[in-house]
Design a protein around this motif. Structure first.
Motif, short mmCIF file in Angstrom:
data_model
loop_
_atom_site.label_atom_id
_atom_site.label_comp_id
_atom_site.label_asym_id
_atom_site.label_seq_id
_atom_site.Cartn_x
_atom_site.Cartn_y
_atom_site.Cartn_z
N UNK A 65 18.88 -17.66 67.70
CA UNK A 65 18.88 -16.42 66.91
C UNK A 65 19.29 -15.24 67.79
N UNK A 66 20.26 -14.49 67.32
CA UNK A 66 20.71 -13.30 68.05
C UNK A 66 21.57 -12.43 67.13
N UNK A 67 21.86 -11.24 67.60
CA UNK A 67 22.73 -10.30 66.88
C UNK A 67 23.78 -9.77 67.85
N UNK A 68 24.97 -9.49 67.33
CA UNK A 68 26.06 -9.05 68.20
C UNK A 68 27.13 -8.34 67.40
N UNK A 69 27.88 -7.49 68.07
CA UNK A 69 29.12 -6.97 67.51
C UNK A 69 30.19 -8.05 67.69
N UNK A 70 31.01 -8.26 66.68
CA UNK A 70 32.02 -9.31 66.76
C UNK A 70 33.38 -8.76 66.36
N UNK A 71 34.40 -9.38 66.92
CA UNK A 71 35.78 -9.13 66.51
C UNK A 71 36.41 -10.48 66.24
N UNK A 72 36.87 -10.69 65.02
CA UNK A 72 37.40 -11.98 64.59
C UNK A 72 38.81 -11.77 64.05
N UNK A 73 39.75 -12.60 64.47
CA UNK A 73 41.14 -12.46 63.99
C UNK A 73 41.72 -13.84 63.73
N UNK A 118 46.36 -16.07 58.61
CA UNK A 118 45.96 -15.28 57.44
C UNK A 118 46.23 -13.79 57.62
N UNK A 119 46.58 -13.39 58.83
CA UNK A 119 46.88 -11.99 59.14
C UNK A 119 45.71 -11.08 58.80
N UNK A 120 44.52 -11.49 59.18
CA UNK A 120 43.37 -10.63 58.94
C UNK A 120 42.60 -10.43 60.24
N UNK A 121 41.90 -9.30 60.29
CA UNK A 121 41.04 -8.96 61.42
C UNK A 121 39.72 -8.45 60.89
N UNK A 122 38.64 -8.87 61.53
CA UNK A 122 37.30 -8.49 61.10
C UNK A 122 36.56 -7.88 62.27
N UNK A 123 35.95 -6.73 62.04
CA UNK A 123 35.06 -6.10 63.02
C UNK A 123 33.73 -5.86 62.32
N UNK A 124 32.63 -6.21 62.99
CA UNK A 124 31.35 -6.00 62.34
C UNK A 124 30.17 -6.36 63.21
N UNK A 125 29.00 -6.26 62.60
CA UNK A 125 27.74 -6.60 63.27
C UNK A 125 27.20 -7.88 62.66
N UNK A 126 27.00 -8.90 63.48
CA UNK A 126 26.59 -10.21 63.03
C UNK A 126 25.14 -10.48 63.38
N UNK A 127 24.38 -10.95 62.38
CA UNK A 127 23.04 -11.50 62.59
C UNK A 127 23.16 -13.01 62.41
N UNK A 128 22.75 -13.77 63.42
CA UNK A 128 23.03 -15.21 63.48
C UNK A 128 21.73 -15.98 63.61
N UNK A 129 21.51 -16.93 62.71
CA UNK A 129 20.28 -17.73 62.71
C UNK A 129 20.64 -19.20 62.58
N UNK A 130 20.70 -19.90 63.72
CA UNK A 130 21.06 -21.32 63.72
C UNK A 130 19.89 -22.19 63.26
N UNK A 131 18.66 -21.68 63.34
CA UNK A 131 17.50 -22.47 62.90
C UNK A 131 17.57 -22.76 61.40
N UNK A 132 17.99 -21.76 60.64
CA UNK A 132 18.02 -21.88 59.19
C UNK A 132 19.44 -21.84 58.62
N UNK A 133 20.44 -21.93 59.49
CA UNK A 133 21.85 -21.96 59.07
C UNK A 133 22.20 -20.81 58.13
N UNK A 134 22.07 -19.60 58.64
CA UNK A 134 22.40 -18.42 57.85
C UNK A 134 22.94 -17.33 58.76
#
Length: 215
Positions: free
Chosen positions: A26-34, A38-54
């Motif tokens: 479990x952690x949170x981070x700023x992410x940049x995804x491209x 598909x010619x798309x770019x994503x910038x955002x804040x991610x909350x990640x929970x591998x224990x519950x897959x969400x």
């Protein structure tokens, strides 16, 4: 005698093979995804929970010259996704068909050693990372080639590059990672995404026991 020496040498070599470290669940981070295809770019804040897959991503999506802003909650065990559109001020509920994206190192990944991001010549000016890569096949029979870097200490993701014939090449980079989930309610959808009854039961439906909810 020589055969015994070879067996010992092989055993020593196998024993020296590095093993993947374990990324915090479990952690949170700023992410940049491209994604080039598909010619798309994503910038955002991610909350990640591998224990519950969400995961939750408050994002700005750039497709060509158009920018859009979304709040996306993906609940993989429920196979359900909620997408709130900040511009339209509405929420869409849709089936979640894509597989869970684990940002840890795959157990069968191949080690490519260690390296410094920056420099090791002066203390404090570089970050020691481990490099891992490999291939795996998705449930849709798509072969994905991946290569990524994780911090040597704490095993936090730095960047992951993947390529497949179906999705093309994509790269995800992580910044300002904070361990844990700062808000326990971060995976509860907005009121606009739920019925009145669902929102009244939101802590039961979308907490760790959210599997009770009907798909």
């Amino acid at each position: 005698m020589f055969a015994i020496f070879l067996l010992c040498l092989v055993g020593f070599t196998v024993a020296q093979q590095p093993k993947p470290c374990t990324t915090p669940p479990q952690w949170e981070a700023n992410v940049f995804d491209s994604n080039d295809q598909s010619r798309f770019r994503v910038r955002g804040r991610l909350s990640y929970d591998a224990n519950n897959h969400r995961e939750r991503l408050v994002e700005e999506v750039e497709v060509g010259s158009e920018d859009n802003f979304y709040d996306v909650i993906a609940l993989f065990d429920l196979q359900m996704e909620f997408v709130y559109d900040f511009k339209a001020r509405n929420c869409t509920r849709r089936p979640l068909t894509r597989p869970w994206r684990d940002f840890g190192i795959r157990p069968d990944a191949r080690s490519f050693g260690e390296a410094y991001v920056g420099t090791s010549a002066v203390p404090g000016l570089g970050l020691l990372v481990t490099l891992w890569g490999g291939n795996h096949t998705t449930p849709s029979n798509d072969t994905v080639r991946t290569f990524g870097t994780w911090t040597y200490h704490a095993c936090l993701p730095v960047s992951v590059i993947s390529h497949s014939s179906q999705y093309g090449r994509s790269q995800t980079s992580f910044f300002d990672i904070v361990a844990g989930i700062s808000d326990p309610n971060v995976f509860i959808p907005r009121p606009e995404c739920l019925t009145e009854k669902e929102y009244a039961m939101r802590h039961v439906l979308f907490g760790a026991q959210g599997k009770k909810m009907k798909k």
